[in-house]
Design an enzyme around this catalytic site. Structure first.
Site, PDB file in Angstrom:
ATOM      1  N   LYS A   1       0.822  -1.220   0.000  1.00  0.00           N
ATOM      2  CA  LYS A   1       0.000   0.000   0.000  1.00  0.00           C
ATOM      3  C   LYS A   1       0.856   1.269   0.000  1.00  0.00           C
ATOM      4  CE  LYS A   1      -4.367  -1.796   1.398  1.00  0.00           C
ATOM      5  NZ  LYS A   1      -5.589  -1.683   2.140  1.00  0.00           N
TER       6      LYS A   1
ATOM      7  N   LYS B   1      -5.112  -9.430  -6.366  1.00  0.00           N
ATOM      8  CA  LYS B   1      -6.347  -9.499  -5.570  1.00  0.00           C
ATOM      9  C   LYS B   1      -7.384  -8.492  -6.079  1.00  0.00           C
ATOM     10  CE  LYS B   1      -6.925  -7.458  -1.535  1.00  0.00           C
ATOM     11  NZ  LYS B   1      -7.162  -7.043  -0.144  1.00  0.00           N
TER      12      LYS B   1
ATOM     13  N   LYS C   1     -11.023  -2.896  -3.695  1.00  0.00           N
ATOM     14  CA  LYS C   1     -11.859  -1.716  -3.923  1.00  0.00           C
ATOM     15  C   LYS C   1     -11.028  -0.493  -4.283  1.00  0.00           C
ATOM     16  CE  LYS C   1     -13.375  -2.024   0.836  1.00  0.00           C
ATOM     17  NZ  LYS C   1     -12.205  -1.917   1.725  1.00  0.00           N
TER      18      LYS C   1
HETATM   19  N1  AQP Z   1     -10.249 -10.147  -3.156  1.00  0.00           N
HETATM   20  C1  AQP Z   1     -10.622 -10.625  -1.969  1.00  0.00           C
HETATM   21  N2  AQP Z   1     -10.917 -11.938  -1.810  1.00  0.00           N
HETATM   22  C2  AQP Z   1     -11.320 -12.439  -0.609  1.00  0.00           C
HETATM   23  N3  AQP Z   1     -11.474 -11.656   0.504  1.00  0.00           N
HETATM   24  C3  AQP Z   1     -11.211 -10.342   0.389  1.00  0.00           C
HETATM   25  N4  AQP Z   1     -11.257  -9.315   1.261  1.00  0.00           N
HETATM   26  C4  AQP Z   1     -10.892  -8.173   0.647  1.00  0.00           C
HETATM   27  N5  AQP Z   1     -10.604  -8.415  -0.636  1.00  0.00           N
HETATM   28  C5  AQP Z   1     -10.775  -9.762  -0.837  1.00  0.00           C
HETATM   29  C6  AQP Z   1     -11.660  -9.451   2.659  1.00  0.00           C
HETATM   30  O1  AQP Z   1     -12.628  -8.449   2.941  1.00  0.00           O
HETATM   31  C7  AQP Z   1     -12.501  -8.049   4.298  1.00  0.00           C
HETATM   32  C8  AQP Z   1     -12.519  -6.565   4.398  1.00  0.00           C
HETATM   33  O2  AQP Z   1     -11.389  -6.030   3.765  1.00  0.00           O
HETATM   34  P1  AQP Z   1     -11.017  -4.516   4.034  1.00  0.00           P
HETATM   35  O3  AQP Z   1     -11.932  -3.641   3.336  1.00  0.00           O
HETATM   36  O4  AQP Z   1     -10.942  -4.248   5.482  1.00  0.00           O
HETATM   37  O5  AQP Z   1      -9.560  -4.360   3.495  1.00  0.00           O
HETATM   38  P2  AQP Z   1      -8.778  -5.047   2.376  1.00  0.00           P
HETATM   39  O6  AQP Z   1      -8.481  -6.459   2.698  1.00  0.00           O
HETATM   40  O7  AQP Z   1      -7.588  -4.173   2.146  1.00  0.00           O
HETATM   41  O8  AQP Z   1      -9.789  -5.014   1.161  1.00  0.00           O
HETATM   42  P3  AQP Z   1      -9.642  -4.272  -0.205  1.00  0.00           P
HETATM   43  O9  AQP Z   1     -10.887  -4.476  -0.998  1.00  0.00           O
HETATM   44  O10 AQP Z   1      -8.367  -4.681  -0.866  1.00  0.00           O
HETATM   45  O11 AQP Z   1      -9.609  -2.791   0.240  1.00  0.00           O
HETATM   46  P4  AQP Z   1      -8.616  -1.650  -0.118  1.00  0.00           P
HETATM   47  O12 AQP Z   1      -8.529  -1.665  -1.609  1.00  0.00           O
HETATM   48  O13 AQP Z   1      -9.283  -0.433   0.449  1.00  0.00           O
HETATM   49  O14 AQP Z   1      -7.327  -1.977   0.541  1.00  0.00           O
HETATM   50  C9  AQP Z   1     -11.218  -8.684   4.840  1.00  0.00           C
HETATM   51  O15 AQP Z   1     -11.575  -9.794   5.629  1.00  0.00           O
HETATM   52  C10 AQP Z   1     -10.506  -9.132   3.607  1.00  0.00           C
HETATM   53  O16 AQP Z   1      -9.715 -10.272   3.851  1.00  0.00           O
END
Ligand code: AQP
Length: 340
Positions: free
Chosen positions: A120, A203, A206
């Site tokens: 990040k 992955k 969002k």
């Molecule tokens: N691609 C994914 N596949 C399976 N699980 C996922 N999670 C996120 N992306 C995937 C799970 O969603 C939960 C919440 O995630 P988060 O929003 O707290 O943060 P993150 O893991 O950083 O998710 P993003 O979508 O990648 O967000 P950004 O882009 O903002 O960093 C967690 O349980 C995560 O494992």
């Protein structure tokens, strides 16, 4: 659920989702949908982790909107605000208080190993916020503030969960008391790592700049169908066996998504579609995605249209969460010798 329970700690579940944009199919399959059945067997707390979201700059209006969006997604997916405490993190100040204590327990070397910070922060590490670096200690506080024994998460959070256990163990050892449980990650279901529709090795996220890389929980039926139609694939038809998906990350991802949405194994998907081209498979995938996500999206739109009711749910959830959090923070302060 099957996580091993310590004799000392009652089974309790905590999980959080960042209100930092549109929720994706990855968030839904990897996390949110797995929260729902746990409500019937455990005390559950599900949180919009807004203090995590501000580790990178957020537009204030957008942050508030995204917080309500996550709350609506939770409820539309089947979370019950009576059974579970649904709240946003900043309404329970004890999260930040315990995080400070954990900043004093965690070691720099531990945080330096966190791969998510490296990803990040990117190349310009020096310009990342201190909050982004310390993110895992706040996450440990989120979980341990409730002495949660299990945390349903996607696979990407495994390393942070290990750090949470390290912090709990060091705290317990340093002060010679079993204050915190060693929380188990609950990595449930078949879609623990949903990949980008544009690159099967990345992955689904969002914060990916390309909206075509993900299916958002708020996408309408046309958007879902378009994104699946445009999803990157290779020119070969689907293989006759699951082993044939090896080395074909995009095909593997789409088959995995189909199986997770239809509630069948990848083997079963391949039994149905092996040998077929993507011209046949993609429309079938779009149909199952629309069928599963369409009603959730409609419900989200309905719930989000009444922000006052949503805010009342979050205030009530925060009140119930604080009832559990305050005695734990008091215990920690007593153990440390902080006079109160
Ligand atoms: N691609 C994914 N596949 C399976 N699980 C996922 N999670 C996120 N992306 C995937 C799970 O969603 C939960 C919440 O995630 P988060 O929003 O707290 O943060 P993150 O893991 O950083 O998710 P993003 O979508 O990648 O967000 P950004 O882009 O903002 O960093 C967690 O349980 C995560 O494992």
């Amino acid at each position: 659920m099957s996580e091993p329970q310590s004799a000392t700690f009652a089974p309790r579940i905590f999980s959080g989702v960042q209100p930092s944009g549109q929720l994706t199919l990855g968030n839904y399959l990897g996390a949110i949908r797995n929260f729902v059945p746990l409500q019937d067997t455990h005390t559950c707390l599900y949180c919009m982790v807004d203090l995590h979201a501000i580790t990178v700059w957020q537009d204030p209006e957008e942050l508030a909107r995204a917080t309500r969006h996550v709350a609506a997604a939770f409820i539309a997916s089947g979370l019950d605000s009576v059974k579970s405490a649904l709240f946003n993190q900043s309404q329970v100040a004890e999260h930040a208080q315990l995080a400070w204590v954990f900043n004093c327990v965690a070691r720099l070397g531990w945080l330096n190993r966190m791969t998510q910070f490296k990803e990040k922060a990117g190349k310009d590490r020096e310009k990342a916020s201190v909050g982004l670096y310390a993110y895992p200690t706040l996450m440990a506080a989120d979980i341990l503030l409730y002495k949660a024994t299990g945390v349903p998460v996607g696979e990407d959070q495994k390393q942070h969960l290990e750090l949470t256990r390290d912090i709990a163990q060091k705290f317990n050892n340093d002060w010679g008391k079993e204050v915190f449980p060693l929380t188990e990650p609950l990595i449930l279901g078949d879609a623990t790592r949903v990949m980008s529709l544009r690159d099967g090795t990345k992955k689904m996220s969002k914060s990916d700049p390309s909206d075509l890389s993900r299916i958002n929980m708020s996408d309408d039926r046309d958007a879902i169908a378009t994104k699946i139609r445009k999803a990157k694939t290779d020119p070969e038809p689907l293989p006759e066996t699951v082993d044939g998906l090896e080395g074909r990350p995009e095909a593997d991802n789409l088959v995995g998504i189909y199986g997770a949405l239809a509630g069948i194994s990848k083997d079963e998907v391949i039994r149905q579609f092996g040998g077929q081209g993507f011209g046949v498979f993609k429309p079938a995938l779009a149909d199952v995605a629309v069928e599963r996500l369409g009603p959730i999206r409609d419900e989200m739109v309905r719930i989000e249209s009444d922000p006052a009711s949503l805010d009342a749910i979050l205030r009530d959830g925060a009140r119930r969460a604080r009832e559990m959090a305050v005695p734990v923070l008091d215990e920690v302060y007593d153990v440390l010798g902080l006079v109160r």
